[in-house]
Design a protein around this motif. Structure first.
Motif, PDB file in Angstrom:
ATOM      1  N   UNK A 138       0.734  -1.169   0.025  1.00  0.00           N
ATOM      2  CA  UNK A 138      -0.005  -0.040   0.004  1.00  0.00           C
ATOM      3  C   UNK A 138       0.877   1.164  -0.054  1.00  0.00           C
ATOM      4  N   UNK A 139       2.216   1.130   0.176  1.00  0.00           N
ATOM      5  CA  UNK A 139       2.804   2.266   0.255  1.00  0.00           C
ATOM      6  C   UNK A 139       2.845   3.671  -0.641  1.00  0.00           C
ATOM      7  N   UNK A 140       2.644   4.456  -0.358  1.00  0.00           N
ATOM      8  CA  UNK A 140       2.622   5.527  -1.477  1.00  0.00           C
ATOM      9  C   UNK A 140       1.029   6.228  -1.532  1.00  0.00           C
ATOM     10  N   UNK A 163       6.810   3.270  -4.033  1.00  0.00           N
ATOM     11  CA  UNK A 163       7.969   3.255  -3.446  1.00  0.00           C
ATOM     12  C   UNK A 163       9.217   3.100  -4.086  1.00  0.00           C
ATOM     13  N   UNK A 164       9.176   2.391  -5.341  1.00  0.00           N
ATOM     14  CA  UNK A 164      10.407   2.085  -6.020  1.00  0.00           C
ATOM     15  C   UNK A 164      10.891   3.376  -6.827  1.00  0.00           C
ATOM     16  N   UNK A 165      10.369   4.340  -6.726  1.00  0.00           N
ATOM     17  CA  UNK A 165      10.710   5.826  -7.456  1.00  0.00           C
ATOM     18  C   UNK A 165      11.510   6.503  -6.334  1.00  0.00           C
ATOM     19  N   UNK A 225      21.022   0.217   3.425  1.00  0.00           N
ATOM     20  CA  UNK A 225      19.527   0.019   3.199  1.00  0.00           C
ATOM     21  C   UNK A 225      19.164  -0.939   2.142  1.00  0.00           C
ATOM     22  N   UNK A 226      18.185  -1.840   2.111  1.00  0.00           N
ATOM     23  CA  UNK A 226      17.844  -2.630   1.074  1.00  0.00           C
ATOM     24  C   UNK A 226      17.328  -1.902  -0.190  1.00  0.00           C
ATOM     25  N   UNK A 227      16.757  -1.022   0.072  1.00  0.00           N
ATOM     26  CA  UNK A 227      16.257  -0.026  -1.194  1.00  0.00           C
ATOM     27  C   UNK A 227      16.244   1.422  -0.607  1.00  0.00           C
ATOM     28  N   UNK A 228      16.342   2.409  -1.580  1.00  0.00           N
ATOM     29  CA  UNK A 228      16.630   3.658  -1.052  1.00  0.00           C
ATOM     30  C   UNK A 228      15.344   4.333  -0.203  1.00  0.00           C
TER      31      UNK A 228
END
Length: 515
Positions: free
Chosen positions: A149-151, A158-160, A172-175
């Motif tokens: 649900x993030x965002x 989330x990925x951007x 971190x695992x992702x930025x």
RNA sequence: GGCGCCGUAGCCAAGUGGCUAAGGCAGCGGAUUGCAAAUCCGCCACGCGUGGGUUCGACUCCCACCGGCGCCUCCA
């Protein structure tokens, strides 16, 4: 009643979690510097919202947090060579003093992050146990990828996300992952934890404290528009992943204050200006300076009074951007004085103090049955209009217009019925007037206005000024009787030029100080 | 570049798919006043950034453009 929520981007019917009760959480300040005017927008608006909801019969619990541990606090403490707690205490005291001046007195709890460390740690542990967070090199991060649900609040994926970068980025695992717990560097304030000594990340305190004070799902979460991302997005992610249920019914975000030139007051552009100035770089001359409101709220209040600032804020809708200017506040003051003059007029007529009128405690208690009374018919109409505006997403700006209409109705009634001379007035119109004034008291109280008479404190100097003015008025009155208008006008204009305005009334001459 | 917000009279500012587009400040005219101040009455946007579109009808919905602003790193 309808309320606009940032999450749905629409006005929704207002239905609380528990019937008859409302829980409100407002993000308060990080107390690393003295308060600037932008900090007051939320508290003033939510103060009015609480007053209104209470009037409508809800039992309201309003929480405003104080962030007293954070990188900026640590930096400020180091810069000044004092303890972080001292920085926090001083600026919290400044903040509270400003709230008092603005008539914000409806807050039920002001939890501090440093007083909820255990709560925060267990929240972080829960998130790790449930697989939404991971420890990495002494820090703990929320794993954004785990939250489908993030965002949804700020409408981004989330990925951007770029993330905050810096040295934490490598852990971190992702930025887009954000810190729940930050490991302490040597010399930094810290608390022991399963992940090593450290301190809470920015967002987690609100999740932990709101849960403790308001529950896993509560009604209203507020803050400035600038908090939508990342703060509220992250807060919601933490809480909803932890609890598996919605965190908040209605997300309310107030518009930000802007300086007349450009840029948010106290915001990034302000700081960039400051940085540039310090670096000796050229800055545009429309810069936002501390004296324009980016700092020194206490000074501003001293110059303008809290009531004016409050009215200045409440005149507009809470979601609009307010352009800050002292001229605008001054103009709000001019408008407010129309009310002050009416209170004085009413006191002359009835001997009653508007500020001391009994409170009408609820919406139902304030209902008016005009029974054909022309004045009360109009009053009831204005009151209805006012409440309808407030029912529609707390439209204080619209409600204020009804207040001015109501004021005009009351003044006109006094004119028409000669109520300035109570002896000559019959009891009937006076009773209607008093009922109308009671409604004005009720509706202005909902905005938190007019709880204290304006003006300077009574000192010996003030009393002396009063006696001098009275003496001059006496002399002028004698001149007027002798048709010596030249002398009379000299007195009147002379006083006017130093800010003392005379008012000739049927029963004598009054005076007031024009601010 | 991505996500949003805003643009209503000289200024501030509510608001609505269709009655005369709130209110405040300033201004103008009048009542009142010896003159003012205060109060009241009246006037003050044939139009709601620009251009299209949808519609019987839009300022309000859609698109484009122009202008202003915010967020995307900490910020109320």
């Amino acid at each position: 009643m309808r309320v606009y929520s940032t999450l749905s981007k629409t006005k929704e019917p207002f239905v609380t979690v528990v019937p008859g009760q409302v829980g409100i959480y407002l993000c308060g300040p990080t107390v690393y510097k003295e308060a600037h005017i932008g900090h007051m927008v939320g508290p003033v608006i939510f103060d009015a919202i609480k007053r209104y909801l209470t009037h409508c019969g809800y039992k309201v619990k309003w929480v405003v947090n104080i962030t007293d541990v954070d990188d900026k606090l640590i930096n400020e403490a180091n810069r000044r060579g004092v303890a972080m707690s001292q920085v926090a205490e001083e600026n919290t005291a400044d903040y509270l003093a400003n709230l008092r001046s603005l008539g914000v007195d409806q807050i039920d709890a002001m939890p501090k992050a440093t007083e909820h460390i255990e709560e925060i740690k267990s929240f972080v542990s829960d998130l790790i146990d449930k697989g939404f967070a991971y420890a990495s090199g002494g820090d703990v991060f929320f794993d954004v990828a785990k939250d489908s649900q993030y965002g949804k609040l700020s409408n981004r994926s989330a990925d951007e996300q770029q993330g905050e970068g810096g040295e934490a980025a490598s852990k971190k695992r992702s930025p887009g992952d954000f810190a729940l717990w930050k490991s302490a560097k040597p010399g930094e304030p810290s608390w022991d934890s399963p992940w090593g000594p450290g301190r809470p990340g920015w967002h987690i305190e609100c999740s932990a404290m709101s849960r403790r004070l308001l529950g896993e799902t509560f009604d209203i979460h507020g803050g400035g528009l600038d908090l939508v991302f990342p703060h509220h997005e992250n807060e919601m992610a933490q809480s909803e992943c932890c609890h598996g249920k919605p965190m908040v019914r209605y997300w309310l975000h107030n518009g930000l204050m802007r300086a007349a030139s450009a840029g948010k007051v106290g915001g990034r552009s302000d700081r960039e200006q400051t940085d540039k100035e310090q670096a000796g770089e050229a800055t545009v001359d429309t810069k936002i300076s501390r004296s324009k409101g980016a700092g020194g709220l206490a000074d501003l209040i001293r110059r303008q009074t809290g009531e004016r600032l409050r009215f200045f804020l409440l005149r507009t809708h809470y979601r609009t951007t307010i352009v800050f200017s002292e001229e605008g506040i001054q103009e709000a003051g001019v408008a407010l004085d129309t009310f002050h003059r009416f209170f004085a007029r009413w006191k002359r007529a009835t001997g009653k103090d508007f500020y001391q009128l009994p409170r009408i405690a609820s919406r139902s208690e304030g209902e008016i049955d005009p029974q054909g009374d022309p004045l009360l018919t109009e009053v009831a109409e204005r009151r209805r209009g006012y409440l309808a505006k407030m029912d529609d997403d707390f439209n204080t700006g619209g409600a204020v217009s009804e207040l001015f209409e109501l004021l005009r109705v009351l003044n006109r009634y006094m004119d028409q019925h000669g109520l300035d001379q109570p002896a000559a007035a019959s009891a009937e119109p006076l009773r209607s007037l008093e009922r109308g004034v009671a409604a004005l008291r009720e509706l202005t109280a909902l905005l938190g206005l007019f709880f204290q008479a304006p003006g300077l404190p009574d000192t010996e100097d003030q009393a002396l000024v009063g006696k001098l003015v009275e003496l001059l008025i006496e002399l002028r009155t004698e001149s007027r009787k002798k048709k010596d208008f030249a002398t009379a006008d000299r007195v009147r204009q002379g006083l006017a030029s130093i800010g003392i305005q005379l008012e000739d009334r049927k029963d004598g001459t009054g005076w007031r100080i024009e601010r």
